[in-house]
Design an enzyme around this catalytic site. Structure first.
Site, PDB file in Angstrom:
ATOM      1  N   TYR A 140       0.806  -1.459  -0.074  1.00  0.00           N
ATOM      2  CA  TYR A 140       0.180   0.020  -0.016  1.00  0.00           C
ATOM      3  C   TYR A 140       0.447   0.632   0.275  1.00  0.00           C
ATOM      4  O   TYR A 140       0.370   2.542  -0.670  1.00  0.00           O
ATOM      5  CB  TYR A 140      -1.003   0.225   1.578  1.00  0.00           C
ATOM      6  CG  TYR A 140      -2.443  -0.475   1.115  1.00  0.00           C
ATOM      7  CD1 TYR A 140      -2.413  -2.432   0.376  1.00  0.00           C
ATOM      8  CD2 TYR A 140      -3.256   0.410   1.293  1.00  0.00           C
ATOM      9  CE1 TYR A 140      -3.893  -2.478   0.628  1.00  0.00           C
ATOM     10  CE2 TYR A 140      -4.748  -0.908   1.021  1.00  0.00           C
ATOM     11  CZ  TYR A 140      -4.954  -2.481   0.510  1.00  0.00           C
ATOM     12  OH  TYR A 140      -5.789  -2.845   0.697  1.00  0.00           O
ATOM     13  N   LYS A 191       3.193 -14.913   2.595  1.00  0.00           N
ATOM     14  CA  LYS A 191       3.748 -16.063   1.243  1.00  0.00           C
ATOM     15  C   LYS A 191       4.711 -16.146   1.111  1.00  0.00           C
ATOM     16  O   LYS A 191       6.144 -15.690  -0.055  1.00  0.00           O
ATOM     17  CB  LYS A 191       2.961 -14.836  -0.315  1.00  0.00           C
ATOM     18  CG  LYS A 191       1.577 -15.470  -0.308  1.00  0.00           C
ATOM     19  CD  LYS A 191       1.445 -16.724  -1.179  1.00  0.00           C
ATOM     20  CE  LYS A 191       1.569 -17.799  -2.270  1.00  0.00           C
ATOM     21  NZ  LYS A 191       1.152 -18.458  -2.849  1.00  0.00           N
ATOM     22  N   ASP A 224      -2.696 -17.958   0.134  1.00  0.00           N
ATOM     23  CA  ASP A 224      -4.002 -18.568  -0.433  1.00  0.00           C
ATOM     24  C   ASP A 224      -4.743 -19.659   0.035  1.00  0.00           C
ATOM     25  O   ASP A 224      -5.348 -20.109   0.207  1.00  0.00           O
ATOM     26  CB  ASP A 224      -3.524 -19.610  -1.645  1.00  0.00           C
ATOM     27  CG  ASP A 224      -2.400 -19.989  -1.658  1.00  0.00           C
ATOM     28  OD1 ASP A 224      -1.333 -19.937  -0.734  1.00  0.00           O
ATOM     29  OD2 ASP A 224      -1.559 -20.379  -2.228  1.00  0.00           O
TER      30      ASP A 224
END
Ligand code: IPM
Ligand code: MG
Length: 373
Positions: A140, A191, A224
């Site tokens: 962001y 991740k 995920d």
């Protein structure tokens, strides 16, 4: 006296805020909460009035306040405005300037609303998850960012995912501390299999856990997989801690387990300062919903529950927070609903009637609470 700033914002923001203001007034009249509120502009409305989605005047008010309560920002009216001046940019700037790095997003299934979830009742019954989302770092805010023109005439869009040790540790600490007051389980999501920032995240969280929080159960999950597990078996989670972007996505997903975006509050907290206070922003997680704005049909409960979080986290008024949450549950148990959570056999209320129903429930619960004390 405690001072708060109200930022109603755009779309349905002003309507839902009005109901939260009634509730805050009720507590001032009936308890010793002593909360004084002033208003400020933010978002598209501020852009129209002042040429910026967050003016220095509003920012300054928020800096000085004990807490900020926000409605919602944004709408199609400002779609063509530059990113830097969009309504959302005002909210991002407020988060960044107040250093509100820890975003608490509870996803709790109210028994009375169990049928509103698209998942089977047995999967979501009693569900109570807390997502702790890092809010002032990651992709962001990472640099470099932008859209550039390449020599071959193509364009290239760039954003940067970046985290430092300190940013990871401070948000993980918040998650571990909160887990201690709950079921003592933290799931950390990234991740790490494809991203260096994720690998660092995992290593720092692991080290912090080993040094300070061995009493809390820690597990790691790829983001995920977490998205999948939230649908498969959401009850396995207690506290989820994750970065800014994954947290944005996973919290939207988690919210829908409860069947009702219109019910969910949030708190964005800064570090505890030496005087014991911390910057704090409370807001419903739903957006400005321009399609239903101004029609007195929006659900004010997420904003009202955000006020309950404010009582709990900024003012240590846990008795008041409990009472307010009980009043919301009580209203739902009486089968009173706004349109977004309406189901068969229930009575549909407008925004303002829902606010009034919460007040009536507070009036009814207050003597019972006094009797118990
Ligand atoms: C949220 C919203 C914001 C975000 C937008 C409005 C900038 O989606 O609070 O989750 O992406 O953080
Ligand atoms: Mg979001």
């Amino acid at each position: 006296m405690k001072n708060i700033v109200l930022l109603p914002g755009d779309g349905l923001g002003p309507e839902v805020m009005a109901e939260a203001v009634r509730v805050i007034g009720w507590f001032n009249d009936n308890f010793d909460t002593k909360i004084e509120a002033e208003q400020g502009d933010i978002g598209g409305g501020s852009y129209d009035k002042h040429g910026t989605p967050l003016s220095d005047a509003t920012l300054d008010k928020c800096r000085k306040a004990d807490a900020v309560l926000l409605g919602a920002v944004g709408g199609p009216k400002w779609d063509k405005v530059d990113y830097a001046l969009r309504p959302e940019a005002g909210l991002l700037k407020l988060r960044k300037e107040l250093d509100l790095f820890a975003n608490l997003r509870p996803a709790k299934v109210f028994d009375a609303l169990i049928g509103a979830s698209t998942l089977k009742p047995e999967v979501v019954k009693g569900l109570d998850i807390l997502i702790v989302r890092e809010l002032t770092g990651g992709v962001y805010f990472g640099e470099p960012r932008g859209i550039e023109k390449l020599p071959n005439g193509e364009r290239r869009g760039v954003n940067t995912q970046v985290y430092t040790t300190h940013e990871i540790i401070r948000v993980a600490r918040v998650a571990f501390e909160l887990a201690r007051k709950r079921n003592k389980k933290v799931t950390s999501c990234e991740k790490a299999n494809v991203m260096e920032s994720g690998k660092l995240w995992r290593e720092e969280v692991t080290a912090l856990h080993a040094s300070d929080y061995k009493d809390v159960q820690l597990s790691h999950m790829y983001a995920d997989n977490c998205a999948m597990q939230l649908l498969r078996n959401p009850s396995q989670f207690d506290v989820i801690v994750t970065d800014n972007l994954f947290g944005d996505i996973l919290s939207d997903e988690a919210s829908m387990l409860t069947g009702s975006l219109g019910m969910l509050p949030s708190a964005s907290l800064g570090a505890v300062r030496p005087d014991g206070k911390r910057a704090a922003l409370y807001e419903p997680i739903h957006g400005s919903a321009p399609d239903i704005a101004g029609k007195n049909v929006a659900n004010p409960l997420a904003t009202i529950l955000s006020a309950a979080m404010m009582y709990r986290y900024s003012f240590n008024l846990s008795k008041e927070a409990d009472l307010l949450e009980a009043a919301v549950e009580g209203v739902l148990a009486k089968n009173l609903r706004t349109a977004d959570i309406m189901s068969e056999g229930c009575r549909k209320l407008s925004t303002s009637d829902m606010g009034a129903a919460v007040i009536a429930e507070l009036d009814a619960l207050k003597p019972k609470m006094a009797a118990r004390a």
